[in-house]
Design a protein around this motif. Structure first.
Motif, PDB file in Angstrom:
ATOM      1  N   LYS A 101      48.478  35.478  45.972  1.00 43.86           N
ATOM      2  CA  LYS A 101      49.575  36.077  45.219  1.00 43.86           C
ATOM      3  C   LYS A 101      49.056  37.235  44.361  1.00 43.86           C
ATOM      4  O   LYS A 101      47.854  37.429  44.214  1.00 43.86           O
ATOM      5  N   GLU A 102      49.994  37.987  43.806  1.00 44.38           N
ATOM      6  CA  GLU A 102      49.642  39.138  42.959  1.00 44.38           C
ATOM      7  C   GLU A 102      50.393  39.041  41.647  1.00 44.38           C
ATOM      8  O   GLU A 102      51.561  38.651  41.600  1.00 44.38           O
ATOM      9  N   TRP A 103      49.687  39.395  40.566  1.00 47.54           N
ATOM     10  CA  TRP A 103      50.320  39.460  39.249  1.00 47.54           C
ATOM     11  C   TRP A 103      49.823  40.707  38.539  1.00 47.54           C
ATOM     12  O   TRP A 103      48.647  40.810  38.189  1.00 47.54           O
ATOM     13  N   SER A 104      50.701  41.708  38.431  1.00 43.81           N
ATOM     14  CA  SER A 104      50.377  42.964  37.748  1.00 43.81           C
ATOM     15  C   SER A 104      49.124  43.632  38.308  1.00 43.81           C
ATOM     16  O   SER A 104      48.323  44.200  37.564  1.00 43.81           O
ATOM     17  N   GLY A 105      48.966  43.538  39.624  1.00 40.34           N
ATOM     18  CA  GLY A 105      47.827  44.175  40.280  1.00 40.34           C
ATOM     19  C   GLY A 105      46.662  43.256  40.548  1.00 40.34           C
ATOM     20  O   GLY A 105      45.786  43.579  41.354  1.00 40.34           O
ATOM     21  N   ILE A 138      38.791  49.024  43.337  1.00 36.17           N
ATOM     22  CA  ILE A 138      39.610  47.828  43.540  1.00 36.17           C
ATOM     23  C   ILE A 138      39.083  46.956  44.683  1.00 36.17           C
ATOM     24  O   ILE A 138      39.382  45.762  44.762  1.00 36.17           O
ATOM     25  N   ASP A 139      38.282  47.540  45.565  1.00 33.36           N
ATOM     26  CA  ASP A 139      37.691  46.763  46.652  1.00 33.36           C
ATOM     27  C   ASP A 139      36.741  45.685  46.134  1.00 33.36           C
ATOM     28  O   ASP A 139      36.380  44.765  46.874  1.00 33.36           O
ATOM     29  N   TYR A 226      38.425  41.982  36.583  1.00 31.00           N
ATOM     30  CA  TYR A 226      39.827  41.578  36.554  1.00 31.00           C
ATOM     31  C   TYR A 226      40.709  42.826  36.570  1.00 31.00           C
ATOM     32  O   TYR A 226      40.257  43.933  36.269  1.00 31.00           O
ATOM     33  N   TRP A 227      41.973  42.606  36.910  1.00 36.80           N
ATOM     34  CA  TRP A 227      42.927  43.711  37.049  1.00 36.80           C
ATOM     35  C   TRP A 227      44.206  43.363  36.300  1.00 36.80           C
ATOM     36  O   TRP A 227      44.728  42.254  36.414  1.00 36.80           O
TER      37      TRP A 227
END
Length: 242
Positions: A101-105, A138-139, A226-227
């Motif tokens: 899943k994704e949360w704010s990137g 981001i990788d 973290y992102w």
């Protein structure tokens, strides 16, 4: 005799390397990191990975930073007893089944369960300083990384209107024990880094180090990539640049 001693040293060194590197062979039905990265959001994923740090445990749910030799996985609110949480020491191998899943990137594994595996691996920090501001950063999301030779910039202002080097919470609304936010720059660009209080609370060395920062300090850091609406590393170590 010397040949025998030399041979023994070679064997012992090889065994030590195996222990450090972990068992990279994936079990049947387990994804490689490449397959995990390519998987669509909201789909089930199964990975084998190694605990690098624990962020929190509450109500039989654990949040952990994990990594293998190919990539990293942030596992959020994984089903985990308190007894098992104590066993999730750095390097511990686990098989995680959950949903990507994704949360704010931030890409993470949620609604997960896990099993203990055999093997041990602790990642060395990857220097990503030169990747800041690039699409390639981001990788390496969620990996244990380092940043070198960065300059502390003002994070905000205090009640008297003076520049300060850090804030409690992103807007300065917190107090001692809350997350710390601070700004650092390199090559003319400024980034916001965080000491996540669940990961490193106000009794830790890194929490104290950030509270003692001065604007203009040159520092090196380690932490997890973290992102949150862009890069927002969770920092675990701060030292003066050499």
């Amino acid at each position: 005799m010397k040949k025998i001693v030399s041979l023994l040293l070679v064997v012992l060194t090889a065994l030590a390397c195996v222990g450090c590197g972990g068992d990279d062979k994936k079990s049947e039905g387990v994804m490689t990191y490449e397959e995990y990265a390519a998987a669509a959001l909201e789909t089930q994923v199964v990975v084998e990975t190694y605990v690098q740090a624990k962020q929190s445990w509450w109500d039989n749910k654990a949040t952990v930073y994990t990594q293998d030799k190919d990539g990293a996985y942030f596992v959020y609110n994984m089903e985990c007893s308190e007894a098992d949480y104590e066993k999730l020491t750095p390097g511990t191998k686990i098989k995680v089944t959950g949903y990507k899943k994704e949360w704010s990137g931030e890409i993470e594994i949620m609604d997960a369960t896990f099993e203990f595996g055999k093997g041990n691996y602790v990642a060395e920090a990857m220097d990503v300083t030169s990747l800041l501001g690039t699409e390639g950063l981001i990788d390496h999301q969620n990996k244990f990384v380092s940043f070198k030779g960065m300059t502390v910039e003002p994070a905000g202002k205090d009640d008297a209107g003076n520049d300060v080097a850090f804030l409690y919470n992103w807007d300065g609304s917190g107090q001692d024990g809350d997350d710390l936010y601070f700004n650092v720059s390199v090559n003319g660009q400024t980034y916001t880094f965080t000491v996540e209080s669940y990961l490193c609370d106000n009794t830790t060395d890194v929490y104290a180090a950030v509270k003692n920062l001065k604007i203009g300090d040159k520092i090196d850091m380690e932490g997890f990539l973290y992102w949150y609406e862009g890069v927002n590393p969770h920092i675990t170590s701060v030292t003066a640049s050499k």
